[in-house]
Design a protein around this motif. Structure first.
Motif, PDB file in Angstrom:
ATOM      1  N   HIS A  33      17.624  -4.291   5.782  1.00 36.93           N
ATOM      2  CA  HIS A  33      18.185  -3.774   4.533  1.00 36.93           C
ATOM      3  C   HIS A  33      17.172  -2.832   3.887  1.00 36.93           C
ATOM      4  O   HIS A  33      15.977  -3.150   3.806  1.00 36.93           O
ATOM      5  CB  HIS A  33      18.506  -4.915   3.562  1.00 36.93           C
ATOM      6  N   LYS A  34      17.658  -1.721   3.418  1.00 38.27           N
ATOM      7  CA  LYS A  34      16.785  -0.724   2.805  1.00 38.27           C
ATOM      8  C   LYS A  34      16.043  -1.299   1.608  1.00 38.27           C
ATOM      9  O   LYS A  34      14.865  -1.003   1.379  1.00 38.27           O
ATOM     10  CB  LYS A  34      17.601   0.499   2.372  1.00 38.27           C
ATOM     11  N   VAL A  35      16.716  -2.147   0.843  1.00 40.13           N
ATOM     12  CA  VAL A  35      16.091  -2.693  -0.363  1.00 40.13           C
ATOM     13  C   VAL A  35      14.884  -3.550   0.008  1.00 40.13           C
ATOM     14  O   VAL A  35      13.872  -3.564  -0.719  1.00 40.13           O
ATOM     15  CB  VAL A  35      17.115  -3.512  -1.186  1.00 40.13           C
ATOM     16  N   VAL A  36      14.953  -4.253   1.167  1.00 41.17           N
ATOM     17  CA  VAL A  36      13.843  -5.102   1.589  1.00 41.17           C
ATOM     18  C   VAL A  36      12.686  -4.246   2.089  1.00 41.17           C
ATOM     19  O   VAL A  36      11.524  -4.459   1.722  1.00 41.17           O
ATOM     20  CB  VAL A  36      14.295  -6.089   2.671  1.00 41.17           C
ATOM     21  N   LEU A  37      12.985  -3.264   2.940  1.00 39.72           N
ATOM     22  CA  LEU A  37      11.930  -2.392   3.457  1.00 39.72           C
ATOM     23  C   LEU A  37      11.258  -1.621   2.326  1.00 39.72           C
ATOM     24  O   LEU A  37      10.038  -1.430   2.328  1.00 39.72           O
ATOM     25  CB  LEU A  37      12.512  -1.420   4.484  1.00 39.72           C
ATOM     26  N   SER A  38      12.038  -1.186   1.342  1.00 34.16           N
ATOM     27  CA  SER A  38      11.475  -0.433   0.215  1.00 34.16           C
ATOM     28  C   SER A  38      10.548  -1.300  -0.614  1.00 34.16           C
ATOM     29  O   SER A  38       9.508  -0.843  -1.098  1.00 34.16           O
ATOM     30  CB  SER A  38      12.601   0.110  -0.669  1.00 34.16           C
ATOM     31  N   ALA A  39      10.910  -2.585  -0.751  1.00 34.87           N
ATOM     32  CA  ALA A  39      10.116  -3.485  -1.593  1.00 34.87           C
ATOM     33  C   ALA A  39       8.885  -4.009  -0.872  1.00 34.87           C
ATOM     34  O   ALA A  39       7.836  -4.218  -1.491  1.00 34.87           O
ATOM     35  CB  ALA A  39      10.979  -4.652  -2.065  1.00 34.87           C
ATOM     36  N   LYS A  40       8.988  -4.236   0.454  1.00 28.10           N
ATOM     37  CA  LYS A  40       7.934  -4.950   1.165  1.00 28.10           C
ATOM     38  C   LYS A  40       7.102  -4.079   2.099  1.00 28.10           C
ATOM     39  O   LYS A  40       5.956  -4.403   2.392  1.00 28.10           O
ATOM     40  CB  LYS A  40       8.549  -6.093   1.991  1.00 28.10           C
ATOM     41  N   TYR A  41       7.675  -3.006   2.618  1.00 25.26           N
ATOM     42  CA  TYR A  41       6.942  -2.244   3.631  1.00 25.26           C
ATOM     43  C   TYR A  41       5.916  -1.326   2.985  1.00 25.26           C
ATOM     44  O   TYR A  41       4.720  -1.518   3.115  1.00 25.26           O
ATOM     45  CB  TYR A  41       7.905  -1.448   4.521  1.00 25.26           C
ATOM     46  N   SER A  42       6.362  -0.328   2.287  1.00 21.80           N
ATOM     47  CA  SER A  42       5.444   0.570   1.594  1.00 21.80           C
ATOM     48  C   SER A  42       6.245   1.474   0.688  1.00 21.80           C
ATOM     49  O   SER A  42       7.463   1.611   0.819  1.00 21.80           O
ATOM     50  CB  SER A  42       4.623   1.413   2.590  1.00 21.80           C
ATOM     51  N   SER A  43       5.543   2.106  -0.235  1.00 19.29           N
ATOM     52  CA  SER A  43       6.210   3.035  -1.152  1.00 19.29           C
ATOM     53  C   SER A  43       6.783   4.222  -0.398  1.00 19.29           C
ATOM     54  O   SER A  43       7.732   4.873  -0.870  1.00 19.29           O
ATOM     55  CB  SER A  43       5.225   3.518  -2.220  1.00 19.29           C
ATOM     56  N   ARG A  44       6.238   4.493   0.818  1.00 19.41           N
ATOM     57  CA  ARG A  44       6.738   5.617   1.602  1.00 19.41           C
ATOM     58  C   ARG A  44       8.199   5.413   1.989  1.00 19.41           C
ATOM     59  O   ARG A  44       8.984   6.358   2.006  1.00 19.41           O
ATOM     60  CB  ARG A  44       5.887   5.809   2.867  1.00 19.41           C
ATOM     61  N   PHE A  45       8.566   4.158   2.312  1.00 21.48           N
ATOM     62  CA  PHE A  45       9.959   3.893   2.651  1.00 21.48           C
ATOM     63  C   PHE A  45      10.865   4.087   1.440  1.00 21.48           C
ATOM     64  O   PHE A  45      11.961   4.637   1.554  1.00 21.48           O
ATOM     65  CB  PHE A  45      10.117   2.478   3.207  1.00 21.48           C
TER      66      PHE A  45
END
Length: 333
Positions: A206-218
């Motif tokens: 989910h985009k919301v998870v990657l945006s929150a946990k991966y990095s600000s770049r996502f």
């Protein structure tokens, strides 16, 4: 046989009359799941019945005299060397034992908790809890039967800087997205972005998870490309990405999912750490190191592999601990 609440609690059937001698012994393994890295422990449990007398004047006359006592003793045998990794004496892992019995008295069920819990600090390869005791009048003996004993073990990282007021320490890994995790695990998983890995394997996320946990770049990438539906990790193994997603969604690295043996788990955790380090995922790095502390390091080969990892990454304390474990523990077997 296990309770439905969580894997760190257990229900053990006894089915014995209180009129019988009771010396119930069980050995089994348990997975502790509440807080901190999950771990498998071996449990040695014993429930004994004995006789005692109470002359206390506060007890009604009809109840004075002979009493029966149930004593529960529990010992945990650890499969890891987490206690050796503790660098600060003020930061410790507490283990808490809670227990109760189900008593059938005159065909009515009663759930009787042992009056006191037992909490101990782990500082060795095993841990003995203080004995738990339960008293009842002997006059109930002929009409009572123990159905089962229930117990639960929880662990918590504690800060003992102020020994009079220790406080629990919780890892701050951000929001828990566990409610969405089951969606990507299903055979026909659901999400709004596909992750492609080495071997053209694909996982949903989910985009919301990657945006929150991966990095600000996502987050920036998805804002600039709202219709994006694919992310490429062509040089990354599927098990690394799967473990990363589990951590992003649940804030946990599940020992059951990560590897079936000590060498497999060691291999995955070291590769996962390398991935996290190269991508600036500090929380995932921390989680990998914490998980390594609670991994079973039961062979010289596995210990040497972890030690090589520690040396490459400049983890001096970990290197020293593993050298001592190899020399003084594994080397004597």
């Amino acid at each position: 046989m296990e309770s439905n609440e969580c894997r760190s609690s257990k229900v053990l059937p006894i089915e014995k009359s209180l009129y019988e001698p009771i010396d119930f012994v069980q050995n089994f393994e348990l997975e502790l799941t509440q807080t901190g890295p999950k771990e498998i422990v071996d449990v040695h449990l014993r429930l004994e019945k004995s006789t005692c007398r109470d002359e206390c004047n506060d007890i009604p006359p009809a109840w004075r005299g002979e009493w029966k006592k149930l004593t529960l003793t529990v010992k945990l045998q650890f499969r890891n060397i987490a206690h050796l990794f503790q660098q600060h004496t003020t930061m410790q892992w507490d283990y808490k034992l809670e227990a109760s019995i189900q008593l059938m008295c005159f065909d009515e069920p009663y759930h009787l908790p042992f009056l006191l819990d037992s909490t101990r600090i782990r500082n060795d390869y095993s841990l003995d809890f203080n004995a738990l005791e339960l008293f009842f009048p002997a006059l109930f003996e002929d009409h009572s039967k123990i159905g089962h004993v229930c117990f639960k073990v929880t662990k918590m990282k504690m800060d003992y800087t102020d020994v009079r007021n220790p406080r629990a320490v919780l890892d701050n890994f951000g929001e828990d997205f566990g409610r969405l995790y089951s969606e990507i695990l299903e055979e026909n998983g659901e999400g709004d972005v596909r992750l492609y890995m080495k071997g053209l394997n694909c996982l949903w996320a989910h985009k919301v998870v990657l945006s929150a946990k991966y990095s600000s770049r996502f987050a920036e990438y998805f804002r600039a490309n709202p219709r994006a539906t694919e992310i490429n990790f062509f040089n990354v193994e599927v098990d690394v990405v799967r473990a990363m997603l589990e951590f992003f969604y649940t804030n946990q690295l599940d020992c059951a999912r990560l590897g079936n043996s000590s060498p497999e788990l060691c291999d995955l955790l070291t590769r996962l750490y390398d991935f996290a380090h190269s991508h600036g995922l500090e929380n995932l790095e921390t989680a990998c190191l914490e998980r390594m502390k609670f991994a079973a390091i039961d062979t010289i080969e596995t210990a040497k592999r972890y030690r090589e990892f520690a040396q490459v990454n400049g983890l001096l304390h970990m290197d020293v601990v593993l050298w001592q474990h190899i020399q003084y523990d594994l080397g004597r077997r």
